[in-house]
Design a protein around this motif. Structure first.
Motif, PDB file in Angstrom:
ATOM      1  N   ASN A  75       0.827  -1.220   0.000  1.00 33.52           N
ATOM      2  CA  ASN A  75       0.000   0.000   0.000  1.00 33.52           C
ATOM      3  C   ASN A  75       0.858   1.266   0.000  1.00 33.52           C
ATOM      4  O   ASN A  75       0.360   2.349   0.318  1.00 33.52           O
ATOM      5  CB  ASN A  75      -0.969   0.057   1.193  1.00 33.52           C
ATOM      6  CG  ASN A  75      -2.118  -0.919   1.033  1.00 33.52           C
ATOM      7  OD1 ASN A  75      -2.419  -1.362  -0.075  1.00 33.52           O
ATOM      8  ND2 ASN A  75      -2.752  -1.276   2.138  1.00 33.52           N
ATOM      9  N   THR A  76       2.135   1.144  -0.344  1.00 37.21           N
ATOM     10  CA  THR A  76       3.057   2.281  -0.330  1.00 37.21           C
ATOM     11  C   THR A  76       3.886   2.273  -1.602  1.00 37.21           C
ATOM     12  O   THR A  76       4.586   1.295  -1.870  1.00 37.21           O
ATOM     13  CB  THR A  76       4.011   2.199   0.875  1.00 37.21           C
ATOM     14  OG1 THR A  76       3.259   2.026   2.079  1.00 37.21           O
ATOM     15  CG2 THR A  76       4.868   3.443   0.981  1.00 37.21           C
ATOM     16  N   PRO A  77       3.858   3.358  -2.392  1.00 41.70           N
ATOM     17  CA  PRO A  77       4.700   3.386  -3.589  1.00 41.70           C
ATOM     18  C   PRO A  77       6.173   3.524  -3.208  1.00 41.70           C
ATOM     19  O   PRO A  77       6.499   4.143  -2.194  1.00 41.70           O
ATOM     20  CB  PRO A  77       4.233   4.654  -4.335  1.00 41.70           C
ATOM     21  CG  PRO A  77       2.984   5.097  -3.657  1.00 41.70           C
ATOM     22  CD  PRO A  77       3.035   4.568  -2.259  1.00 41.70           C
ATOM     23  N   PRO A  78       7.072   2.985  -4.024  1.00 36.00           N
ATOM     24  CA  PRO A  78       8.489   3.277  -3.815  1.00 36.00           C
ATOM     25  C   PRO A  78       8.729   4.787  -3.890  1.00 36.00           C
ATOM     26  O   PRO A  78       8.089   5.490  -4.669  1.00 36.00           O
ATOM     27  CB  PRO A  78       9.175   2.555  -4.978  1.00 36.00           C
ATOM     28  CG  PRO A  78       8.216   1.495  -5.398  1.00 36.00           C
ATOM     29  CD  PRO A  78       6.859   2.062  -5.156  1.00 36.00           C
ATOM     30  N   PHE A  79       9.624   5.270  -3.061  1.00 33.38           N
ATOM     31  CA  PHE A  79      10.035   6.678  -3.045  1.00 33.38           C
ATOM     32  C   PHE A  79      11.012   6.862  -4.211  1.00 33.38           C
ATOM     33  O   PHE A  79      11.930   6.072  -4.373  1.00 33.38           O
ATOM     34  CB  PHE A  79      10.739   6.952  -1.713  1.00 33.38           C
ATOM     35  CG  PHE A  79      10.727   8.360  -1.238  1.00 33.38           C
ATOM     36  CD1 PHE A  79      11.288   9.375  -1.979  1.00 33.38           C
ATOM     37  CD2 PHE A  79      10.176   8.670  -0.001  1.00 33.38           C
ATOM     38  CE1 PHE A  79      11.308  10.681  -1.512  1.00 33.38           C
ATOM     39  CE2 PHE A  79      10.181   9.971   0.492  1.00 33.38           C
ATOM     40  CZ  PHE A  79      10.749  10.983  -0.276  1.00 33.38           C
ATOM     41  N   LEU A  80      10.831   7.883  -5.043  1.00 38.25           N
ATOM     42  CA  LEU A  80      11.710   8.089  -6.186  1.00 38.25           C
ATOM     43  C   LEU A  80      12.617   9.285  -5.980  1.00 38.25           C
ATOM     44  O   LEU A  80      12.146  10.389  -5.709  1.00 38.25           O
ATOM     45  CB  LEU A  80      10.900   8.300  -7.465  1.00 38.25           C
ATOM     46  CG  LEU A  80      10.029   7.148  -7.954  1.00 38.25           C
ATOM     47  CD1 LEU A  80       9.501   7.462  -9.346  1.00 38.25           C
ATOM     48  CD2 LEU A  80      10.785   5.833  -7.962  1.00 38.25           C
ATOM     49  N   ARG A  81      13.906   9.055  -6.095  1.00 38.58           N
ATOM     50  CA  ARG A  81      14.875  10.147  -6.180  1.00 38.58           C
ATOM     51  C   ARG A  81      15.228  10.313  -7.655  1.00 38.58           C
ATOM     52  O   ARG A  81      15.611   9.355  -8.330  1.00 38.58           O
ATOM     53  CB  ARG A  81      16.124   9.810  -5.369  1.00 38.58           C
ATOM     54  CG  ARG A  81      17.199  10.898  -5.435  1.00 38.58           C
ATOM     55  CD  ARG A  81      18.508  10.361  -5.944  1.00 38.58           C
ATOM     56  NE  ARG A  81      19.590  11.345  -5.874  1.00 38.58           N
ATOM     57  CZ  ARG A  81      20.832  11.093  -6.259  1.00 38.58           C
ATOM     58  NH1 ARG A  81      21.168   9.903  -6.719  1.00 38.58           N
ATOM     59  NH2 ARG A  81      21.753  12.037  -6.199  1.00 38.58           N
ATOM     60  N   ILE A  82      15.102  11.535  -8.172  1.00 38.39           N
ATOM     61  CA  ILE A  82      15.394  11.823  -9.571  1.00 38.39           C
ATOM     62  C   ILE A  82      16.546  12.820  -9.587  1.00 38.39           C
ATOM     63  O   ILE A  82      16.414  13.938  -9.085  1.00 38.39           O
ATOM     64  CB  ILE A  82      14.160  12.388 -10.290  1.00 38.39           C
ATOM     65  CG1 ILE A  82      13.004  11.377 -10.199  1.00 38.39           C
ATOM     66  CG2 ILE A  82      14.474  12.714 -11.748  1.00 38.39           C
ATOM     67  CD1 ILE A  82      11.647  11.982 -10.420  1.00 38.39           C
ATOM     68  N   GLY A  83      17.683  12.382 -10.106  1.00 38.47           N
ATOM     69  CA  GLY A  83      18.845  13.263 -10.037  1.00 38.47           C
ATOM     70  C   GLY A  83      20.114  12.553 -10.428  1.00 38.47           C
ATOM     71  O   GLY A  83      20.275  12.113 -11.548  1.00 38.47           O
ATOM     72  N   ALA A  84      21.065  12.460  -9.470  1.00 36.88           N
ATOM     73  CA  ALA A  84      22.376  11.818  -9.645  1.00 36.88           C
ATOM     74  C   ALA A  84      23.295  12.660 -10.518  1.00 36.88           C
ATOM     75  O   ALA A  84      23.137  13.874 -10.596  1.00 36.88           O
ATOM     76  CB  ALA A  84      22.203  10.397 -10.171  1.00 36.88           C
ATOM     77  N   ASP A  85      24.249  12.011 -11.182  1.00 38.91           N
ATOM     78  CA  ASP A  85      25.279  12.761 -11.901  1.00 38.91           C
ATOM     79  C   ASP A  85      24.674  13.786 -12.850  1.00 38.91           C
ATOM     80  O   ASP A  85      25.127  14.936 -12.925  1.00 38.91           O
ATOM     81  CB  ASP A  85      26.176  11.789 -12.676  1.00 38.91           C
ATOM     82  CG  ASP A  85      27.263  12.505 -13.457  1.00 38.91           C
ATOM     83  OD1 ASP A  85      28.195  13.030 -12.823  1.00 38.91           O
ATOM     84  OD2 ASP A  85      27.176  12.545 -14.691  1.00 38.91           O
TER      85      ASP A  85
END
Length: 526
Positions: A75-85
């Motif tokens: 019942n919880t979506p994965p948390f997305l980090r958008i970024g990096a190099d």
């Protein structure tokens, strides 16, 4: 030697060895047991090809399906980090609808390199609306180029996207803004002078740019969106002259106007490197002591973070840096590594783990679009449709172990065995499940496949189950890149959805379980 004796000798060579151990599990959650959320296993996505992941004019159905598989379990979506190099190579233009990238040439070591220039428009941010309902997002903006105007324009576009009706209606939220990626490497990549770039210069620069971001985004101590601290590639730990949480705390970053908006410290961790090519050994990656050694070196950083009342995450991590090692990072053995790595991380205070992903990266859990050349060596392969890779199964197992209660806690089971890891899970303080992992890498041609028999005993007061269900991650060989099954089912389908009849064994708890080399099981106490 007679024929009979030869036959006996041959049998002794190939007969599997079954060792036996007893593990003791508390019936009630011990004091200090780690709380674990359904998004423990989350993703970090290389920003340059974000449009491929999310989809431009319509959502990327495959990507949404494999995310939704996890939502259905927890019942919880994965948390997305958008970024990096590539967050540090991104600039904004009103003349661009989505994005324009410039890439270095493909090489055998890095068949799918990051973009060295990414120009984005408002549409690049707006497609965040394509994500599953309720997704939390951690987005990176460009510090490396030292351009306040660029960061201002990126921040305005971010806030416009997350305040749009399409995003608000789906409850997709911007939880964190990250100002700069792996600034401790800026003196190595040529963006800062080696003679003057140090942690003091970083803190001064970060405070200036993060303050600009916070004012533009109208952030405050009471706002939902906060700032991420650190995002370093490594750590000098308690050496305050280097880059570490301890060093930036010592320099007073948390007392600055922007620093007061830091809620979470993020650091990055890889278990080795493929940046110069060269081999890596799959068994080494999977080994219990290797996993614990790689994570535990950050204990001083975690303790310093907690001492300042902040949360601690691995905002970018995976097996081997520079997109993974061929025939290691993309294998079934890497699935067992990710499973043990994720669960052990909870035991030292890491609340969330973002496994880094890029289009065509060897260590991906998910390949979200069609690939035209090999992730292993860059050779042409025709057309390979979107698909999951073996480590995705680990994300599914972690999700099933955590479940939907919102109260789950986890403790490592003390197992005096170098090749078996175990974790107990508690819901509302009561023992509910256990994950057991045999980290010996079994390869083709290795002969008999040995196993460990595990008997259970229990301590403390509480309900003692008489029966248990056992669900198994079946793997033929540690080096396999396909044909894994979880409870008899596969996620290796054209749409990323699970397929096949479910197979779960129901056994008396007193019978224990057998755990083969290169295998994991989820035990649910009934």
């Amino acid at each position: 030697m007679s024929w009979c004796m030869q036959g006996t000798y041959f049998f002794m060579l190939v007969a599997p060895i079954v060792s036996a151990i007893e593990v003791t599990i508390p019936l009630a959650a011990p004091s200090g047991a780690a709380s674990v959320m359904g998004n423990l296993v989350s993703l970090s996505i290389e920003q340059d090809r974000w449009v491929d992941w999310a989809g431009s004019t319509e959502p990327n159905t495959f990507f949404n399906n494999v995310l939704d598989n996890l939502v259905q379990i927890t019942n919880t979506p994965p948390f997305l980090r958008i970024g990096a190099d590539s967050e540090d190579h991104t600039d904004f233009s009103y003349d661009i609808e989505y994005e324009e990238n410039m890439f270095s040439a493909s090489t055998a070591i890095m068949p799918y390199p990051e973009a060295y220039s990414t120009i984005v428009g408002q549409g690049f941010y707006d497609i965040i609306s394509h994500l599953p309902q309720g997704t939390q997002v951690h987005w990176g903006v460009n510090l490396r180029e030292h351009n306040l105007t660029a960061v201002y324009l990126e921040t305005v576009a971010l806030i416009n996207a997350f305040s749009s009706p399409a995003v608000v209606e789906k409850g997709i939220t911007l939880k964190f803004i990250e100002v700069g990626n792996e600034a401790d490497y800026y003196h190595d990549d040529g963006s800062r002078s080696k003679n003057i770039w140090n942690v003091q210069e970083y803190v001064s620069e970060w405070e200036e740019f993060a303050y600009n971001v916070s004012m533009t985004a109208k952030l405050s101590k009471t706002s939902y969106t906060k700032l991420i601290g650190a995002a370093f590639a490594g750590s000098s730990h308690n050496n305050l002259n280097g880059f570490s949480p301890q060093a930036i705390f010592n320099l007073g970053i948390l007392k600055s106007p922007a620093g007061q908006l830091i809620e979470t410290i993020s650091q990055h961790l890889y278990s080795g490197s493929f940046c110069s090519g060269g081999g890596a050994v799959l068994q080494d990656l999977m080994t219990k002591s290797y996993i614990r050694g790689n994570i535990s070196v950050f204990n001083p950083d975690i303790e310093a973070t907690f001492a300042n009342g902040l949360n601690y995450i691995l905002g970018e991590t995976n097996s081997m840096s520079c997109h993974g090692t061929p025939n290691v990072s993309n294998t079934a053995g890497a699935a067992l590594w990710l499973l043990d790595y994720s669960l052990y991380a909870t035991q030292v205070g890491i609340s969330r783990i973002h496994f880094h992903q890029g289009v065509g990266y060897k260590y991906n859990l998910i390949q979200p679009v069609t690939l035209d050349y090999s992730i292993i060596d860059g050779s042409p392969i025709g057309s390979l449709a979107p698909h999951i890779q073996p480590p995705y199964y680990a994300a599914i197992i972690v999700a099933e172990a955590i479940g939907t209660s919102g109260t789950t806690q986890a403790v490592e089971i003390v197992i005096d065995e170098n090749n078996v890891s175990g974790y107990a899970f508690y819901e509302h303080g009561t023992l509910s499940k256990a994950v057991l992992i045999n980290t010996i890498a079994y390869f083709a041609g290795a002969g008999a496949r040995n196993s460990t028999h595990i008997d259970f005993s229990f301590t403390g007061s509480g309900y003692t189950a008489k029966e248990m269900s056992v669900k198994t991650l079946k793997i033929r060989y540690a080096s396999d890149t396909t044909n894994l099954t979880w409870g008899g089912q596969t996620y290796e389908t054209s749409d990323g959805r699970v397929s096949g009849p479910l197979t779960v064994d129901t056994l008396p708890v007193s019978s224990g379980v057998d755990l083969q080399e290169t295998e994991a099981v989820l035990v649910t106490f009934l």
